[in-house]
Design a protein around this motif. Structure first.
Motif, PDB file in Angstrom:
ATOM      1  N   ARG A  13     -14.834  11.341 -40.638  1.00  0.00           N
ATOM      2  CA  ARG A  13     -15.052  10.277 -39.666  1.00  0.00           C
ATOM      3  C   ARG A  13     -16.468   9.749 -39.840  1.00  0.00           C
ATOM      4  O   ARG A  13     -17.425  10.530 -39.897  1.00  0.00           O
ATOM      5  CB  ARG A  13     -14.875  10.821 -38.242  1.00  0.00           C
ATOM      6  CG  ARG A  13     -15.142   9.743 -37.216  1.00  0.00           C
ATOM      7  CD  ARG A  13     -14.866  10.203 -35.822  1.00  0.00           C
ATOM      8  NE  ARG A  13     -15.933  11.050 -35.302  1.00  0.00           N
ATOM      9  CZ  ARG A  13     -15.909  11.593 -34.087  1.00  0.00           C
ATOM     10  NH1 ARG A  13     -14.867  11.401 -33.307  1.00  0.00           N
ATOM     11  NH2 ARG A  13     -16.906  12.336 -33.662  1.00  0.00           N
TER      12      ARG A  13
ATOM     13  N   ASP B 135     -20.332   8.957 -35.535  1.00  0.00           N
ATOM     14  CA  ASP B 135     -20.051   8.465 -34.181  1.00  0.00           C
ATOM     15  C   ASP B 135     -21.317   8.677 -33.347  1.00  0.00           C
ATOM     16  O   ASP B 135     -21.355   9.526 -32.460  1.00  0.00           O
ATOM     17  CB  ASP B 135     -18.859   9.245 -33.606  1.00  0.00           C
ATOM     18  CG  ASP B 135     -18.463   8.751 -32.218  1.00  0.00           C
ATOM     19  OD1 ASP B 135     -18.948   7.692 -31.801  1.00  0.00           O
ATOM     20  OD2 ASP B 135     -17.669   9.447 -31.562  1.00  0.00           O
TER      21      ASP B 135
ATOM     22  N   ARG C 228     -16.444  12.165 -19.399  1.00  0.00           N
ATOM     23  CA  ARG C 228     -15.956  13.472 -19.879  1.00  0.00           C
ATOM     24  C   ARG C 228     -16.986  14.586 -19.701  1.00  0.00           C
ATOM     25  O   ARG C 228     -16.645  15.762 -19.759  1.00  0.00           O
ATOM     26  CB  ARG C 228     -15.516  13.372 -21.347  1.00  0.00           C
ATOM     27  CG  ARG C 228     -16.620  12.965 -22.295  1.00  0.00           C
ATOM     28  CD  ARG C 228     -16.058  12.561 -23.645  1.00  0.00           C
ATOM     29  NE  ARG C 228     -16.135  13.639 -24.626  1.00  0.00           N
ATOM     30  CZ  ARG C 228     -15.926  13.451 -25.921  1.00  0.00           C
ATOM     31  NH1 ARG C 228     -15.589  12.251 -26.386  1.00  0.00           N
ATOM     32  NH2 ARG C 228     -16.020  14.462 -26.769  1.00  0.00           N
TER      33      ARG C 228
ATOM     34  N   ARG D  78     -21.855   2.430 -29.593  1.00  0.00           N
ATOM     35  CA  ARG D  78     -21.395   3.762 -29.966  1.00  0.00           C
ATOM     36  C   ARG D  78     -20.371   3.657 -31.095  1.00  0.00           C
ATOM     37  O   ARG D  78     -19.689   2.644 -31.206  1.00  0.00           O
ATOM     38  CB  ARG D  78     -20.714   4.363 -28.726  1.00  0.00           C
ATOM     39  CG  ARG D  78     -20.577   5.815 -28.759  1.00  0.00           C
ATOM     40  CD  ARG D  78     -19.575   6.370 -27.793  1.00  0.00           C
ATOM     41  NE  ARG D  78     -19.000   7.511 -28.458  1.00  0.00           N
ATOM     42  CZ  ARG D  78     -18.028   8.245 -27.990  1.00  0.00           C
ATOM     43  NH1 ARG D  78     -17.492   7.981 -26.822  1.00  0.00           N
ATOM     44  NH2 ARG D  78     -17.581   9.266 -28.682  1.00  0.00           N
TER      45      ARG D  78
ATOM     46  N   ASP E 112     -11.901  10.957 -25.665  1.00  0.00           N
ATOM     47  CA  ASP E 112     -12.397   9.667 -25.195  1.00  0.00           C
ATOM     48  C   ASP E 112     -11.292   8.831 -24.576  1.00  0.00           C
ATOM     49  O   ASP E 112     -11.533   8.091 -23.624  1.00  0.00           O
ATOM     50  CB  ASP E 112     -13.061   8.897 -26.348  1.00  0.00           C
ATOM     51  CG  ASP E 112     -14.484   9.385 -26.573  1.00  0.00           C
ATOM     52  OD1 ASP E 112     -15.207   9.526 -25.574  1.00  0.00           O
ATOM     53  OD2 ASP E 112     -14.846   9.647 -27.726  1.00  0.00           O
TER      54      ASP E 112
ATOM     55  N   GLU F 271      -8.944   5.956 -29.576  1.00  0.00           N
ATOM     56  CA  GLU F 271      -9.626   6.665 -28.492  1.00  0.00           C
ATOM     57  C   GLU F 271     -10.087   5.721 -27.387  1.00  0.00           C
ATOM     58  O   GLU F 271     -10.822   6.111 -26.492  1.00  0.00           O
ATOM     59  CB  GLU F 271     -10.793   7.502 -29.026  1.00  0.00           C
ATOM     60  CG  GLU F 271     -11.788   6.748 -29.870  1.00  0.00           C
ATOM     61  CD  GLU F 271     -12.896   7.639 -30.422  1.00  0.00           C
ATOM     62  OE1 GLU F 271     -13.054   8.785 -29.982  1.00  0.00           O
ATOM     63  OE2 GLU F 271     -13.615   7.163 -31.312  1.00  0.00           O
TER      64      GLU F 271
HETATM   65 MG    MG Z   1     -14.308  10.387 -29.499  1.00  0.00          MG
END
Ligand code: MG
Ligand code: PEP
Length: 575
Positions: free
Chosen positions: A331, A334, A464, A357, A454, A430
């Motif tokens: 990924r 992030d 969260r 983000r 998310d 997400e």
């Molecule tokens: Mg996430």
């Protein structure tokens, strides 16, 4: 008998005797030195820094040192060679006229307390790496011996603080459990603790001063508590529980080479979520079918310089090589939200989770993004890499990210550098908008991965990380399940794979629900692979029928009932 609440770091139940451990009882004398002593104190410090550098480098190059330990040692080496820290120490001695030990103690305490105060969880939790370097320097400067670290197998260490090197030493010297007064679940120390199979808990209260060496203690990581001087009946209850846990462990091990198939022969692939390359050992030890989520942003945190193309190419190549042909979904970083690299100057945002983000952050820093993409492409010749983008809200986001990949591919082609030309590009689902636009997205990307952590937060407007609103963070909320179902349906129509890599996939309670909804790939914390497999092997055709007949749109009120039924029938681990 007394019970104290805590936060489990790892393990399950351990019964043993209290061993109070004071790792670093230094006597720092706070007095001003004469200016004539500045030179000798400075050279004493330099000598010790060199000595520690050599000590760390030797361990780094020792074949017996695990990858996880190496990651920690590399961080320590970076701290030790950090120019800003060197300047801080130099100033403390030459301008503030501190002795070398006092300079180390004061300068590091300042850095540590700044880290601990940070809003950013990930940075705050890196304070223990600085503590470790400071303690080791002080040990060399003061000639202190380490506290005796030979342990009886039934001892539980109680310590005010823990560092990664202490965890390693504990494990190497036969300790199996510890309690610490300061710590967090995702610190380097905790990651090592889990990897080394220790049972550990962070205690919320300051209880060490009320304990005596030799007290009996039960550490219960399942219930997040510690019992001091339990009643005999509690001890025997816990001993029975331990026996059944042992049986369960044995049962899990027996599943290692068995497939994750349901009783009606639906084959499920279990892959691993990792944050550090050092976790590869756990991935292979648990027979995961590859890596479903590599959270690469951790490469950018807690360091003095950005990871360059060469360093990243090596990290990704090593992972792909270590997987021997199994796939790794990398990924792209992030960053943003609560994960901020201090190396990238960012504006303070009122709502960082709704701000720059994931992919938005990457598009804001195209050079940093391209460095990562080029590195992944270059590494792709060593195995099966997939690239996945976080925080996508629609097809435009995906197109922009894909354009960067295409640009990097052209650059590499022009330079005659080899890479995998068919590298799949996927999207993390997400955000509610990505789920709602999944039909369109599925036509353009190669795979989906549901980031439920998310997805739940954004769908239910519930932070969260905020304990105050924890009751609203309902992973099986009908709105969330409808979005998951929508995503699965879109993926099916476009015939692209869809997995779940959020915590729901690791949560045994939700595994039958996800499988019944049509998920055939889960990406979980590597140590959770076998329990998840056990649940999957329990699922049968009735589960599929039950969920197939369930209409999330019209039976909103029945979701709890559905969960109750799936829990009753499938959330059992038979041993
Ligand atoms: Mg996430
Ligand atoms: C998620 O959001 O579910 C996810 C896997 O990503 P992260 O937890 O890293 O945000």
């Amino acid at each position: 008998m007394a019970i104290y609440q805590g936060l489990a770091i790892s393990g399950n139940i351990f019964i043993g005797k209290v061993r109070i451990f004071k790792p670093h009882a230094y006597q720092i004398i706070h007095k001003t030195i004469n200016s004539s002593e500045v030179q000798s104190e400075t050279s004493k410090l330099k000598k010790c820094i060199k000595l520690l550098e050599t000590e760390i480098s030797e361990f780094l190059h020792d074949k017996k040192t695990s990858q996880l330990d190496k990651d920690v040692l590399e961080t320590h080496l970076m701290i030790l060679t950090d120019i800003e820290i060197a300047q801080l120490l130099d100033k403390a001695i030459s301008l503030d006229l501190m002795s070398a030990p006092q300079a180390v103690y004061t300068s590091f305490e300042e850095i540590i307390s700044n880290f601990e105060k940070m809003d950013n969880n990930y940075m705050a939790q890196r304070a223990d790496d600085y503590k470790d370097v400071s303690h080791r320097l002080l040990r060399l400067l003061l000639g202190n011996k380490e506290e005796d670290i030979s342990f009886e197998p039934d001892e539980i260490v109680f310590t005010s603080e823990i560092t990664p090197s202490l965890v390693s030493q504990f494990a190497q010297n036969g300790l199996m459990a510890y309690c610490v007064e300061r710590g967090s679940y995702i610190s380097h120390s905790s990651i090592l603790t889990r990897a080394m199979g220790l049972t550990a808990l962070v205690i919320k209260d300051n209880i060490i001063s009320s304990l005596t060496n030799g007290d009996t203690a039960i550490l219960d990581s399942e219930k997040n508590c510690i019992i001091i001087n339990p009643e005999p009946v509690q001890i025997s209850e816990y001993k029975n529980k331990q026996l059944s846990l042992l049986e369960r462990e044995k049962f899990f091990k027996s599943l290692l080479s068995l497939p994750a198939n349901t009783l009606n022969k639906v084959s499920i692939s279990i892959k691993a979520n990792i944050e550090y390359s050092g976790e590869l050992e756990n991935v292979t030890a648990n027979n995961c079918e590859g890596i479903g989520l590599f959270r690469t942003e951790f490469l950018y945190l807690n360091r003095q310089t950005l990871p360059d193309e060469e360093e990243q190419t090596k990290v990704y190549s090593d992972i792909l090589k270590g997987l021997h042909g199994l796939p790794a979904t990398i990924r792209t970083f992030d960053l943003g939200g609560d994960k901020l690299s201090l190396l990238i100057p960012t504006q303070k945002e009122e709502n960082p989770y709704l701000g720059s983000r994931g992919i938005r952050f990457s598009m804001q820093y195209p050079d940093i993004f391209k460095t990562q993409i080029r590195a992944i492409l270059k590494a792709s010749i060593h195995g099966k890499a997939n690239i996945m983008f976080p925080m996508i809200i629609g097809v435009e986001d995906f197109r922009q990210a894909k354009a960067v990949v295409l640009e990097c591919r052209n650059e590499l082609l022009n330079d005659g550098i080899e890479f995998d030309h068919n590298i799949p590009l996927g999207v993390m689902i997400e955000t509610p908008s990505a789920a709602l636009c999944s039909d369109q997205l599925a036509k353009e990307c190669d795979f989906f991965s549901l980031g439920t952590n998310d997805l739940v937060q954004y769908t239910l407007a519930t932070d969260r990380n905020n304990d105050n609103v924890k009751p609203y963070y309902i992973q099986h909320h009908p709105a969330v399940l409808m979005l998951i179902q929508e995503t699965i349906n879109s993926a099916r129509r476009a015939e692209i794979p869809v997995s779940v890599c959020g915590e729901m996939a690791s949560n045994l309670m939700y595994v039958p629900l996800l499988i019944g909804m049509g998920i055939t790939e889960l990406s979980v914390s590597p140590l959770q692979t076998l329990p998840v497999k056990a649940i999957i092997r329990n699922c049968d055709k009735h589960l599929f029928k039950l969920i197939d007949e369930f209409d999330f749109n019209t039976h909103l009120v029945n979701i709890d009932y559905l969960l109750e039924v799936t829990l009753k029938h499938y959330y059992t681990i038979q041993s």
